[in-house]
Scaffold this motif. Structure first.
Motif, mmCIF file in Angstrom:
data_model
loop_
_atom_site.group_PDB
_atom_site.id
_atom_site.type_symbol
_atom_site.label_atom_id
_atom_site.label_comp_id
_atom_site.label_asym_id
_atom_site.label_seq_id
_atom_site.Cartn_x
_atom_site.Cartn_y
_atom_site.Cartn_z
ATOM 1 N N PHE A 3 0.859 -1.457 0.082
ATOM 2 C CA PHE A 3 0.121 0.108 -0.083
ATOM 3 C C PHE A 3 0.874 1.400 -0.184
ATOM 4 O O PHE A 3 0.692 2.208 -0.836
ATOM 5 C CB PHE A 3 -0.974 -0.094 1.308
ATOM 6 C CG PHE A 3 -1.908 1.245 1.453
ATOM 7 C CD1 PHE A 3 -2.849 1.362 0.296
ATOM 8 C CD2 PHE A 3 -1.552 2.259 2.364
ATOM 9 C CE1 PHE A 3 -3.526 2.480 0.505
ATOM 10 C CE2 PHE A 3 -2.378 3.127 2.401
ATOM 11 C CZ PHE A 3 -3.408 3.469 1.601
ATOM 12 N N ASP A 6 2.450 1.862 -3.435
ATOM 13 C CA ASP A 6 1.222 2.463 -4.228
ATOM 14 C C ASP A 6 1.008 3.780 -4.069
ATOM 15 O O ASP A 6 0.953 4.713 -4.836
ATOM 16 C CB ASP A 6 0.142 1.700 -4.119
ATOM 17 C CG ASP A 6 -0.341 0.325 -4.773
ATOM 18 O OD1 ASP A 6 0.725 0.017 -5.519
ATOM 19 O OD2 ASP A 6 -0.959 -0.389 -4.370
ATOM 20 N N LYS A 10 1.390 6.185 -7.567
ATOM 21 C CA LYS A 10 0.290 6.287 -8.318
ATOM 22 C C LYS A 10 -0.565 6.997 -7.671
ATOM 23 O O LYS A 10 -0.761 6.934 -6.141
ATOM 24 C CB LYS A 10 -0.144 5.010 -8.820
ATOM 25 C CG LYS A 10 -0.972 3.982 -7.999
ATOM 26 C CD LYS A 10 -1.508 2.732 -8.570
ATOM 27 C CE LYS A 10 -2.020 1.915 -7.816
ATOM 28 N NZ LYS A 10 -2.805 0.820 -8.391
ATOM 29 N N LEU A 12 -4.255 6.947 -5.961
ATOM 30 C CA LEU A 12 -5.052 5.781 -5.417
ATOM 31 C C LEU A 12 -6.356 6.325 -5.540
ATOM 32 O O LEU A 12 -6.796 7.595 -4.957
ATOM 33 C CB LEU A 12 -4.872 5.181 -4.184
ATOM 34 C CG LEU A 12 -3.547 4.615 -4.249
ATOM 35 C CD1 LEU A 12 -3.161 4.136 -2.597
ATOM 36 C CD2 LEU A 12 -3.449 3.295 -5.004
ATOM 37 N N ILE A 50 -15.312 -1.375 -6.880
ATOM 38 C CA ILE A 50 -14.091 -2.020 -7.468
ATOM 39 C C ILE A 50 -14.080 -2.239 -8.785
ATOM 40 O O ILE A 50 -13.081 -1.983 -9.603
ATOM 41 C CB ILE A 50 -13.776 -3.353 -6.601
ATOM 42 C CG1 ILE A 50 -13.621 -3.422 -5.114
ATOM 43 C CG2 ILE A 50 -12.752 -4.254 -7.420
ATOM 44 C CD1 ILE A 50 -13.787 -4.703 -4.251
ATOM 45 N N GLY A 53 -12.961 1.063 -10.839
ATOM 46 C CA GLY A 53 -11.575 1.238 -10.464
ATOM 47 C C GLY A 53 -11.109 1.707 -9.093
ATOM 48 O O GLY A 53 -10.156 2.227 -8.887
ATOM 49 N N SER A 54 -12.039 1.630 -8.189
ATOM 50 C CA SER A 54 -11.596 2.040 -6.627
ATOM 51 C C SER A 54 -10.539 0.996 -6.193
ATOM 52 O O SER A 54 -10.534 -0.061 -6.534
ATOM 53 C CB SER A 54 -12.765 1.917 -5.767
ATOM 54 O OG SER A 54 -13.521 3.077 -6.119
ATOM 55 N N ASP A 55 -9.400 1.641 -5.543
ATOM 56 C CA ASP A 55 -8.342 0.820 -5.042
ATOM 57 C C ASP A 55 -8.473 0.904 -3.412
ATOM 58 O O ASP A 55 -8.061 -0.024 -2.801
ATOM 59 C CB ASP A 55 -7.121 1.661 -5.056
ATOM 60 C CG ASP A 55 -6.479 1.845 -6.661
ATOM 61 O OD1 ASP A 55 -6.478 1.025 -7.446
ATOM 62 O OD2 ASP A 55 -6.594 3.067 -7.309
ATOM 63 N N ILE A 56 -9.335 1.612 -2.993
ATOM 64 C CA ILE A 56 -9.599 1.664 -1.390
ATOM 65 C C ILE A 56 -10.902 1.761 -1.308
ATOM 66 O O ILE A 56 -11.726 2.468 -1.782
ATOM 67 C CB ILE A 56 -8.989 2.996 -0.829
ATOM 68 C CG1 ILE A 56 -7.428 3.160 -1.181
ATOM 69 C CG2 ILE A 56 -9.398 3.131 0.803
ATOM 70 C CD1 ILE A 56 -6.970 4.599 -0.918
#
Length: 85
Positions: A3, A6, A10, A12, A50, A53-56
């Motif tokens: 995490f 990341d 990038k 997030l 998700i 495109g959600s990462d969190i």
């Protein structure tokens, strides 16, 4: 990649507006109760975020505390709602 890696490399994307989305579905009662009574609704929303495109992904616990749940008479269910989330 972790995490923290990341975060360094990038942007997030996080989910958001769980309450607004639930309200748009016509749900006008304690959203945190859904963690126990209708977890499939919460799971679908998480999966949709998700897929978008959600990462969190955040838990459905914005008001899962005794003070906020008291308005529904559910202040004794704080632990239950948080654990289910």
């Amino acid at each position: 990649m972790t995490f923290l890696d990341d975060l360094k490399h990038k942007v997030l994307l996080a989910d958001g507006a769980m309450g607004t989305l639930l309200y748009s579905y016509g749900i006008d009662f304690c959203y945190e109760e859904l963690n126990v009574e209708k977890p499939e609704i919460i799971e679908k929303i998480h999966l949709d975020y998700i897929a978008a495109g959600s990462d969190i992904i955040q838990t459905n616990t914005y008001s899962a505390n005794a003070h906020k749940l008291a308005r529904y008479g559910m202040e004794g269910r704080v632990k239950e709602f948080n654990e289910a989330a």
